[in-house]
Design an enzyme around this catalytic site. Structure first.
Site, PDB file in Angstrom:
ATOM      1  N   ASP A  46      26.088  32.700 -11.288  1.00 54.36           N
ATOM      2  CA  ASP A  46      24.952  33.324 -12.125  1.00 54.36           C
ATOM      3  C   ASP A  46      23.876  33.618 -10.971  1.00 54.36           C
ATOM      4  OD1 ASP A  46      26.544  32.248 -14.212  1.00 54.36           O
ATOM      5  OD2 ASP A  46      25.800  30.411 -14.095  1.00 54.36           O
ATOM      6  N   GLU A 217      26.814  37.266 -23.166  1.00 53.74           N
ATOM      7  CA  GLU A 217      25.782  36.567 -22.625  1.00 53.74           C
ATOM      8  C   GLU A 217      25.419  37.064 -21.232  1.00 53.74           C
ATOM      9  OE1 GLU A 217      27.617  32.559 -22.058  1.00 53.74           O
ATOM     10  OE2 GLU A 217      28.758  33.449 -20.142  1.00 53.74           O
TER      11      GLU A 217
END
Length: 692
Positions: A46, A217
């Protein structure tokens, strides 16, 4: 301040010399983040990438603690930076769950963060639940520091309206006028709004971002040539890869957005999360995969940050980014030897218009190769080529070992039976138009073949030319054309000057310059596998790599049969390959059949087969139930399927003829018999023969 350790990762230079100087800049091999400040393996994901005033590129990733259970043990954050995209520095840990006063008592769940800078302060935004019921108690925490990679202190959390389900993946974009925008989202919903100058409060409400295609997302916003780009992970799952990275554009940081499609495909890891940043004149796309932990047997995620260069087209669209490094090795497929089986996806490297032609530039299946051929997971295993269009073609460079006739087998599927193709060898059509048989679906496969394809020895280009759409292509095999030996034929196998075979102890059963009964075999099945039964009723098979051609009693199991290949056009040379051991029968010194660990025919002993026909005596085809043969070397009649002593021979007048017997089979001296027709009876069965 914590001691820093510089981590050097092997660098490579992009090979395409026709690209710009910027494109040839060196980068660390992926995954680019592998070690922490102490030199220990660290798993990160991420990554949010930013370039700050000190001229370094910083990434703020999450941290997968090992061994993971899922994503629940993610408990702390590190910061990494570089000034050359080759050498990455771990600045150490900046925050963990225990330092969050309002956080979940059990800790964990420190998911994808982001960082922003304004007026001398770095603002670190991180999602973290405040309660045991983690999925419904998400908050976006804020920690601040005067440094980009140390001394962060939790200030509280951002008050957000609405429910707290999927309040994850925060990101902040600061526009050219200094206005900051906050984005978050999961569970197929992306929300955004303005931030006040203090960077800790919303300036008004939140707006749902519309126009995004299949949002999942991982929102990220950047600006290029005055246009706003919102990138994110989608819900893609083809059974092999998941979560591609898509993007949309807008003239406003709050949309509405216009979807532009995928810019980076998924990996075999279950999630994806990207960021896009410009550094020293080059744009980069960050993402993660699980290549470093894939073989460790973890039940949960243990991911690693990767980065690849990103390029824009003149119209502002993003060119497709393909994974490099260890994540998806792009195979360099060169010349392959035949006979062999070839997977469709292992076509020769070279590129569009050189070794293949595909009507679109994108690998629609997202897997295996980095070029434009459409490849997807295959129900047979491995992969297959799909989305085939008329006019496309694909090449395979194959080495033909002998000038001979060959057989081509194809593994394909066609729900409507509409597909068609041809195979050219060095530009010469060798098959004509072939129609793919109809199957029950695109992942329901059939195998079909063409034979007697003449090929000359040497390296050749096999080109599959697609004439009609509507089929998938999984692979093909090239083998020597099958010898025409009818089922029921009695043959011998000769190696060099002698007829040979071995028993289960690898001892010679037959090693004779003349044909003896022990060297006679019955062909029970012709085709891809040949099944042989010896004179004493035992089967010729293999037991191990040490016993390549043995007599193994009544072992007629499929995995003990031999693979049969003709080695000579219009001839009777053949080779044997064990289906059970995947090894070949060859010769080490020309006198004894041994097992070889190769399948290239180069070291094979070329056995010959010959029909076992009596000399001076011919079996009559009136009654085939009792085969009768003649051993010329011994001058004896041979009845391989009769029991010892259970026989009678009569001439045509009905007079019983004298004879003798041997153990396990019937051998009768017939040299004294006058010429004529004789009848043999054994066990209620009858055979006939003629002595000339």
């Amino acid at each position: 301040m914590k001691r820093k350790r510089i981590i050097l990762v092997i660098a490579f230079v992009m090979a395409n010399v026709s690209l710009s100087v910027v494109r040839s800049q060196a980068m660390a091999e992926n995954p680019c983040i592998r070690y922490d400040a102490n030199g220990d393996t660290i798993y990160t994901a991420d990554a949010s990438a930013h370039v700050w005033a000190d001229g370094r590129l910083y990434i703020y990733p999450s941290h997968d603690v090992t061994p993971p259970r899922s994503c629940d043990l993610m408990d702390r954050y590190h910061v990494f930076s570089t000034d050359d995209m080759v050498t990455w520095v771990d600045h150490g840990q900046i925050l963990e769950a225990s330092q969050v006063p309002w956080g979940r008592p059990e800790g964990g769940f420190m998911w994808a963060p982001d960082c922003a800078y304004k007026d001398g302060t770095y603002y670190f935004y991180f999602p973290h639940p405040s309660g045991t019921d983690w999925n419904n108690t998400w908050k976006v925490g804020i920690a601040t520091s005067s440094e980009p990679a140390a001394n962060f202190t939790v200030q509280g959390y951002l008050e957000l309206p609405g429910d707290q389900h999927a309040m994850i993946d925060p990101t902040v974009f600061i526009d050219d006028d200094g206005q900051a925008y906050f984005y978050y989202g999961g569970g197929n919903r992306c929300m955004a709004g303005k931030l006040k100058d203090n960077m800790t409060e919303l300036d008004g409400g939140l707006t749902q971002m519309i126009g995004l295609n299949d949002f999942h997302e991982a929102a990220w916003v950047h600006k290029y040539n005055g246009v706003y780009y919102l990138s994110y992970a989608d819900n893609f799952n083809n059974g092999y890869t998941k979560n591609r990275l898509q993007y949309a554009t807008s003239n406003s940081p709050l949309g509405p957005w216009s979807s532009k499609g995928v810019y980076l495909g998924g990996t075999t890891e279950g999630t994806n999360h990207g960021s896009i940043v410009e550094y020293k004149g080059q744009w980069y796309a960050f993402y993660h995969n699980n290549v470093l932990s894939a073989g460790l047997g973890y039940k949960g995620a243990a991911r690693s940050v990767c980065v690849d260069k990103l390029f824009y087209n003149d119209n502002g669209t993003i060119q497709r980014v393909y994974h490099t490094g260890l994540s998806f090795p792009d195979p360099v497929v060169g010349v392959k030897n035949i006979p062999n089986t070839f997977l469709a996806e292992n076509y020769t490297s070279g590129g569009e218009g050189i070794t293949y032609h595909d009507t679109d530039a994108v690998n629609e299946g997202e897997i295996f190769r980095h070029d434009g051929v459409d490849i997807e997971p295959c129900s047979d295993g491995n992969a297959n080529i799909f989305s085939i269009q008329a006019g496309e073609w694909i090449d395979y460079r194959l080495n033909v070992p002998n000038t001979a006739s060959y057989k081509l087998e194809f593994r394909m599927s066609s729900p409507q039976g509409e597909g068609a193709f041809r195979v050219e060898v060095d530009g010469v059509d060798k098959t004509g138009r072939l129609t793919v048989p109809r199957t029950a679906g695109f992942q329901i496969w059939t195998t079909f073949s063409v034979t007697d394809i003449p090929l000359t020895a040497g390296v050749h280009t096999f080109r599959f030319v697609m004439e009609e759409a509507g089929f998938n292509f999984a692979g093909f095999a090239v083998s020597f054309a099958q010898p025409e030996i009818p089922v029921g034929k009695r043959i011998t196998m000769k190696m060099g000057a002698n007829y040979v075979t071995y028993n289960a102890q690898n001892q010679l059963v037959c090693n004779s310059p003349t044909i003896t009964p022990e060297c006679v075999f019955t062909v029970l099945q012709n085709g891809r596998f040949i099944e042989l039964r010896a004179a004493n009723g035992q089967y010729v098979s293999t037991a191990s790599v040490k016993t390549p051609m043995t007599l193994t009693g009544n072992n007629q199991a499929a995995d003990s049969k031999f693979l049969w290949h003709n080695l000579q056009a219009n001839g009777q040379l053949f080779g044997l390959k064990s289906l059970k051991t995947n090894a070949v029968v060859c010769s080490e010194n020309g006198t004894k059949a041994m097992n070889c660990d190769r399948y290239d025919f180069g070291g094979w002993e070329k056995f010959t087969w010959a029909e076992y026909a009596p000399v001076g005596i011919a079996a009559l085809p009136v009654d085939a139930r009792l085969p009768v043969y003649f051993d010329a070397a011994r001058g004896e009649l041979f009845l391989p399927e009769a029991a010892a002593g259970d026989w009678q021979i009569f001439d045509v007048s009905g007079r019983r003829m004298p004879g003798g017997k041997r153990s396990n089979s019937l051998s009768v001296p017939v040299s004294a018999f006058p010429a004529g027709v004789y009848i043999v009876k054994a066990g209620g069965r009858t055979g006939k023969f003629i002595k000339h």
